[in-house]
Scaffold this active site. Structure first.
Site, PDB file in Angstrom:
ATOM      1  CG  HIS A 404      35.598 133.996 -46.496  1.00 31.11           C
ATOM      2  ND1 HIS A 404      35.358 134.038 -45.146  1.00 31.11           N
ATOM      3  CD2 HIS A 404      36.953 133.816 -46.639  1.00 31.11           C
ATOM      4  CE1 HIS A 404      36.485 133.878 -44.490  1.00 31.11           C
ATOM      5  NE2 HIS A 404      37.481 133.756 -45.375  1.00 31.11           N
ATOM      6  CB  CYS A 420      40.384 134.907 -46.491  1.00 28.60           C
ATOM      7  SG  CYS A 420      40.857 133.461 -47.459  1.00 28.60           S
TER       8      CYS A 420
END
Length: 460
Positions: A404, A420
């Site tokens: 992301h 992440c």
């Protein structure tokens, strides 16, 4: 010239005595040589040999300095502690007329030392005795005639011959004002005994990004390194190369070697160690790091990397993404395995690490969906940036990890996430648009991971 001798055969000192001077007994160190002059045989007759020189010491109570007065034929003022001619060698000296020249040279040296100003606060410092006059003369002669060059270094017992006298070089001994002293030379690589050569000349940098910059030329030759606080065109050229290779450098190439440059350079060094084992992840630009950068950076006007990129295969399965965690870069490939671009990333901390392995893109979220997820999960609609690529393991298990964007681009290039893999908002848009659900993502620690590569196999 001889020292003055009084009528009662006692030595007359060449300087006046004062209240602090105490003449020592004439029998001290005189021995048999004084009371019984040696003889020598010549033409079946016996004749008395020339009287040998000996010293009468005079001590000064406050400073304990030593003066000497000489007596004997052909003797001048001789510093006993400096030359120290043993009385027992007088017979040998008498036989060899060449020794008289040796004594005269030693006397010249002794006279210079005896007449030099004394330091009242410290005892007189003189060189330890060299031994016999022959040894003293040999030492001076050998050094005076020795070849001069970078391989000859003066030792602490060496002497130099000047047109006037022999000069000792030891401790606080005096040095002539017109003496030429040897200049110490740093030894270089030798090509045999007694010979030396210049250090090898480093080849010039090949990449046009780095040529013509004096700072980098000095780094390449090993004359300096660039690190935190350095600035100029050299750091700017390095920063530009790191950016084009996909390393995080928030703020761009400003020519100032700050914390962001240190981090980016360290990430490059982690990557370069595979092909350049001597490179160390220090965050400092030294010669070996610059040589590696010179070989791997793209030419001006290009992005990416000239060589050393990972293959687009994981255990033989084609992948579209390779995430290298330790160097904090993401490699994007097309469907044929050709490298399209490289982007900086940020990965999980040691407490919440990003797990390595083969993963698959499960879903693609646009900006609206990414902002909604951020608001719902973290009460910050910008925390995921502008796009999200949700991941699962290749076998279908959910991994709870995503590719992301970010609202903190200055943290790229570090281990800061909850697992992440963060990218700049500009990079995640490119990745989102280039990839599809089902595309495989290889997450590895280093680009030399053994799972990378292999024989290509079909993917269902």
């Amino acid at each position: 010239m001889t020292s003055p001798i009084s009528r009662n055969d006692s030595p007359t000192l060449p300087f006046s005595l004062d209240a602090d001077d105490v003449p020592l007994s004439r029998d001290v160190d005189a021995g048999w040589a004084h009371t019984h002059p040696p003889t020598r045989a010549r033409d079946n007759s016996v004749e008395t040999a020339p009287r040998a020189a000996f010293s009468v010491q005079v001590s000064r109570r406050p400073s304990h300095e030593v003066r000497t007065a000489q007596r004997g034929e052909g003797a001048g003022k001789l510093a006993h502690d400096f030359v120290n001619i043993p009385l027992g060698s007088s017979r040998t000296l008498a036989k060899d007329s060449a020794s008289l020249g040796t004594i005269e040279r030693a006397i010249t040296t002794a006279r210079d030392i005896a007449t030099s100003p004394r330091r009242p606060s410290n005892p007189a410092t003189v060189a330890p005795p060299f031994g016999t006059p022959e040894r003293t003369s040999t030492t001076a002669r050998d050094i005076a005639t020795a070849p001069r060059g970078p391989s000859i270094l003066a030792t602490d017992s060496a002497s130099l011959r000047t047109p006037e006298r022999t000069i000792p070089l030891r401790g606080d001994a005096l040095v002539s004002a017109n003496a030429v002293l040897p200049i110490p030379v740093q030894p270089t690589t030798t090509n045999g005994w007694g010979s030396s050569s210049w250090p090898p000349v480093s080849p010039p940098l090949a990449n046009a990004r780095f040529t013509g910059l004096p700072q980098l030329a000095d780094v390449a030759s090993g004359q300096q390194v660039l690190g935190s606080g350095s600035r100029g065109d050299g750091p700017r050229a390095v920063q530009t190369a790191l950016l084009k290779m996909g390393f995080a450098l928030h703020g761009g190439a400003d020519g100032q070697f700050g914390p962001q440059t240190v981090r980016a350079l360290r990430n490059f060094q982690v990557h370069a160690r595979r092909d350049f084992p001597s490179v160390k992840p220090t965050g400092v630009l030294d010669a070996v790091t610059l040589r590696a950068l010179d070989a791997l950076a793209p030419e001006p006007g290009m992005r990416g990397q000239s060589r050393g990129t990972p293959p687009a295969l994981y255990d033989g399965q084609p992948v579209r993404i390779v995430v290298a965690l330790r160097e904090h870069r993401t490699f994007l490939y097309d469907a044929e395995g050709r490298l399209l671009d490289i982007f900086p990333n940020a990965s999980g901390t040691s407490a919440t690490p990003t797990r390595a392995g083969l993963k698959v893109i499960r879903a693609r979220l646009d900006q609206a969906a990414a902002e909604a997820a951020g608001a719902r999960l973290w009460n910050d609609r910008h925390v995921f940036g502008t796009r999200i690529l949700d991941l699962s393991w290749a076998d279908g298990r959910h991994s709870a990890e995503e590719l992301h964007g970010t609202n903190a681009p200055a943290l790229l290039g570090a281990d800061v996430s909850h697992g992440c893999i963060r990218h700049s908002n500009e990079a995640i848009i490119v990745l989102h648009d280039a990839l599809s659900a089902g595309d495989r993502v290889a997450i590895v620690e280093h680009v030399d991971d053994p799972h990378l590569g292999g024989t290509r196999v079909p993917v269902s």
